[in-house]
Design an enzyme around this catalytic site. Sequence first.
Site, PDB file in Angstrom:
ATOM      1  N   GLU A   1     -23.098  54.222  13.826  1.00 57.54           N
ATOM      2  CA  GLU A   1     -22.691  52.843  14.097  1.00 57.54           C
ATOM      3  C   GLU A   1     -23.779  52.080  14.845  1.00 57.54           C
ATOM      4  O   GLU A   1     -24.087  50.932  14.507  1.00 57.54           O
ATOM      5  CB  GLU A   1     -21.412  52.808  14.952  1.00 57.54           C
ATOM      6  CG  GLU A   1     -20.226  53.485  14.335  1.00 57.54           C
ATOM      7  CD  GLU A   1     -20.044  54.923  14.797  1.00 57.54           C
ATOM      8  OE1 GLU A   1     -18.884  55.313  15.028  1.00 57.54           O
ATOM      9  OE2 GLU A   1     -21.047  55.657  14.930  1.00 57.54           O
TER      10      GLU A   1
ATOM     11  N   CYS B   1     -16.663  56.326  18.949  1.00 58.23           N
ATOM     12  CA  CYS B   1     -16.583  56.834  20.314  1.00 58.23           C
ATOM     13  C   CYS B   1     -16.659  55.655  21.292  1.00 58.23           C
ATOM     14  O   CYS B   1     -16.866  54.513  20.873  1.00 58.23           O
ATOM     15  CB  CYS B   1     -17.737  57.814  20.564  1.00 58.23           C
ATOM     16  SG  CYS B   1     -19.360  57.014  20.680  1.00 58.23           S
TER      17      CYS B   1
END
Length: 165
Positions: free
Chosen positions: A68, A96
Amino acid sequence: MSATPSGSEETDPPSTFSSFMDLALAEARAAALRGEVPVGAVVVRDGKVLACAGNRTLELNDPTAHAEVLAIRMACDAVQSQRLTGCDLYVTLEPCPMCAGAISFARIRRLYYGADDPKGGAVDNGVRLFGQPTCHHAPDVYSGFSGTEAAGLLRDFFRERREDR
């Protein structure tokens, strides 16, 4: 599949979801071939792919080199802005806390993710960053896209690592 849509914006047709998630899954498979945890991400704006990335934490010796974060960095470079307003992120695993923070700061419009991450996730599990009052920006979140396939990639990857010990 859970959804927290804004309700006012039109969503992409389902076939588009599949093609972008397929790209994220291809990035995850490529990451696995490099020995990285198989997570892939794709940033899209107006139906056009701005960036694709897979995990590269081992290759780059960088704990922040999650799929990401790398995709967000590349997309920001492509649009020459620190903000990705109007962009959507497709990722194979629930982000996360670090990645959820990056998604918020980049002002990603929509987040589509595949597999839940009960241990390390920060969207629908764990700290649930986007639901915190201190969160700067919360994207619309859609989960479960290709979740079975994404979870299978992770399960196979970690099973092979355990067998190699």
